[in-house]
Motif scaffolding. Sequence first.
Motif, short mmCIF file in Angstrom:
data_model
loop_
_atom_site.label_atom_id
_atom_site.label_comp_id
_atom_site.label_asym_id
_atom_site.label_seq_id
_atom_site.Cartn_x
_atom_site.Cartn_y
_atom_site.Cartn_z
N TYR A 15 0.86 -1.18 0.00
CA TYR A 15 0.00 0.00 0.00
C TYR A 15 0.89 1.23 0.00
O TYR A 15 1.98 1.23 0.57
CB TYR A 15 -0.91 0.01 1.23
CG TYR A 15 -1.88 -1.14 1.25
CD1 TYR A 15 -3.09 -1.07 0.57
CD2 TYR A 15 -1.58 -2.30 1.95
CE1 TYR A 15 -3.97 -2.12 0.58
CE2 TYR A 15 -2.47 -3.37 1.97
CZ TYR A 15 -3.66 -3.28 1.28
OH TYR A 15 -4.54 -4.32 1.28
N GLN A 38 -4.86 0.12 -7.26
CA GLN A 38 -6.24 0.01 -6.79
C GLN A 38 -6.45 0.99 -5.65
O GLN A 38 -5.79 0.91 -4.62
CB GLN A 38 -6.51 -1.41 -6.30
CG GLN A 38 -7.88 -1.60 -5.71
CD GLN A 38 -8.01 -2.97 -5.03
OE1 GLN A 38 -7.10 -3.76 -4.97
NE2 GLN A 38 -9.19 -3.21 -4.50
N ARG A 39 -7.39 1.93 -5.84
CA ARG A 39 -7.68 2.89 -4.78
C ARG A 39 -8.40 2.17 -3.64
O ARG A 39 -9.39 1.47 -3.86
CB ARG A 39 -8.53 4.03 -5.31
CG ARG A 39 -8.68 5.14 -4.28
CD ARG A 39 -9.26 6.38 -4.91
NE ARG A 39 -9.39 7.44 -3.92
CZ ARG A 39 -9.57 8.70 -4.25
NH1 ARG A 39 -9.63 9.05 -5.51
NH2 ARG A 39 -9.70 9.61 -3.32
N VAL A 40 -7.89 2.37 -2.43
CA VAL A 40 -8.45 1.73 -1.24
C VAL A 40 -9.36 2.69 -0.50
O VAL A 40 -10.48 2.35 -0.16
CB VAL A 40 -7.32 1.21 -0.32
CG1 VAL A 40 -7.87 0.65 0.98
CG2 VAL A 40 -6.47 0.18 -1.06
N ALA A 41 -8.87 3.91 -0.24
CA ALA A 41 -9.64 4.88 0.54
C ALA A 41 -8.90 6.20 0.60
O ALA A 41 -7.71 6.29 0.28
CB ALA A 41 -9.86 4.36 1.96
N GLU A 69 -4.54 9.83 -0.23
CA GLU A 69 -5.26 8.65 -0.71
C GLU A 69 -4.36 7.43 -0.56
O GLU A 69 -3.15 7.53 -0.70
CB GLU A 69 -5.61 8.83 -2.20
CG GLU A 69 -6.45 10.05 -2.48
CD GLU A 69 -6.40 10.53 -3.92
OE1 GLU A 69 -7.05 11.55 -4.20
OE2 GLU A 69 -5.70 9.92 -4.76
N TYR A 71 -3.51 3.59 -1.94
CA TYR A 71 -3.62 2.70 -3.09
C TYR A 71 -2.88 1.41 -2.82
O TYR A 71 -1.84 1.41 -2.14
CB TYR A 71 -3.01 3.35 -4.35
CG TYR A 71 -3.80 4.50 -4.86
CD1 TYR A 71 -4.77 4.32 -5.85
CD2 TYR A 71 -3.62 5.78 -4.35
CE1 TYR A 71 -5.52 5.39 -6.32
CE2 TYR A 71 -4.36 6.85 -4.82
CZ TYR A 71 -5.31 6.64 -5.80
OH TYR A 71 -6.05 7.70 -6.26
N ARG A 72 -3.39 0.33 -3.39
CA ARG A 72 -2.67 -0.94 -3.40
C ARG A 72 -1.87 -0.98 -4.69
O ARG A 72 -2.43 -0.74 -5.77
CB ARG A 72 -3.67 -2.09 -3.34
CG ARG A 72 -3.00 -3.43 -3.20
CD ARG A 72 -4.05 -4.50 -3.06
NE ARG A 72 -3.36 -5.78 -2.90
CZ ARG A 72 -3.88 -6.81 -2.34
NH1 ARG A 72 -5.11 -6.78 -1.86
NH2 ARG A 72 -3.19 -7.93 -2.23
N ARG A 107 -9.70 -0.41 9.68
CA ARG A 107 -8.50 -1.10 9.20
C ARG A 107 -7.25 -0.29 9.50
O ARG A 107 -7.27 0.93 9.49
CB ARG A 107 -8.57 -1.30 7.68
CG ARG A 107 -9.72 -2.15 7.24
CD ARG A 107 -9.88 -2.16 5.75
NE ARG A 107 -8.76 -2.79 5.08
CZ ARG A 107 -8.59 -2.78 3.75
NH1 ARG A 107 -9.45 -2.17 2.97
NH2 ARG A 107 -7.55 -3.39 3.21
N LEU A 109 -3.46 -0.14 7.93
CA LEU A 109 -2.63 -0.60 6.83
C LEU A 109 -1.22 -0.03 6.95
O LEU A 109 -1.05 1.15 7.26
CB LEU A 109 -3.23 -0.16 5.49
CG LEU A 109 -4.65 -0.63 5.18
CD1 LEU A 109 -5.14 0.01 3.89
CD2 LEU A 109 -4.68 -2.15 5.06
N CYS A 111 1.60 1.44 5.09
CA CYS A 111 1.71 2.10 3.78
C CYS A 111 3.10 2.68 3.58
O CYS A 111 3.73 3.17 4.53
CB CYS A 111 0.72 3.26 3.69
SG CYS A 111 -1.00 2.78 3.74
#
Length: 136
Positions: A15, A38-41, A69, A71-72, A107, A109, A111
């Motif tokens: 991430y 991939q946008r996560v949040a 933002e 992203y994965r 969650r 994460l 990052c």
Amino acid sequence: MMPQSTHADRCADRYVFVYGTLRAGGSNDIARYRPLPQRVADGAIAGTLYDLGAYPGAVLGGEGRIRGEVYRIGPAVEAELDLLEGVMPDGSGEYLKRELEVVIGARRLICLVYEIHPRHIDGRSVIASGDWFARD
């Protein structure tokens, strides 16, 4: 004895928290990279955002908040971001690649975050809102 990392470990998605030109709609929109991140949040981290002219730089920690933002991304995108941000293995590049826990709802994460090297913020103004897109 240290466990050896496997090929799967080295190729795992990660991430990234982006706060400036890599954000959606920015001049370096992360969506231009492949494979497509991939946008996560949306999220925020503790730090201070500096205006470096055409792009911002974040200094992590402290009382301020930086909007961005999450992203994965895969290894190929991470390598491209390292090039864009001028990351150097010896820490002498324009940005330093850090890992930071980002809370997204319930969650947590880990990052990647690209932090500006401190030598680049002398005389630069702070973006008080912590939002590159809402700067004055």
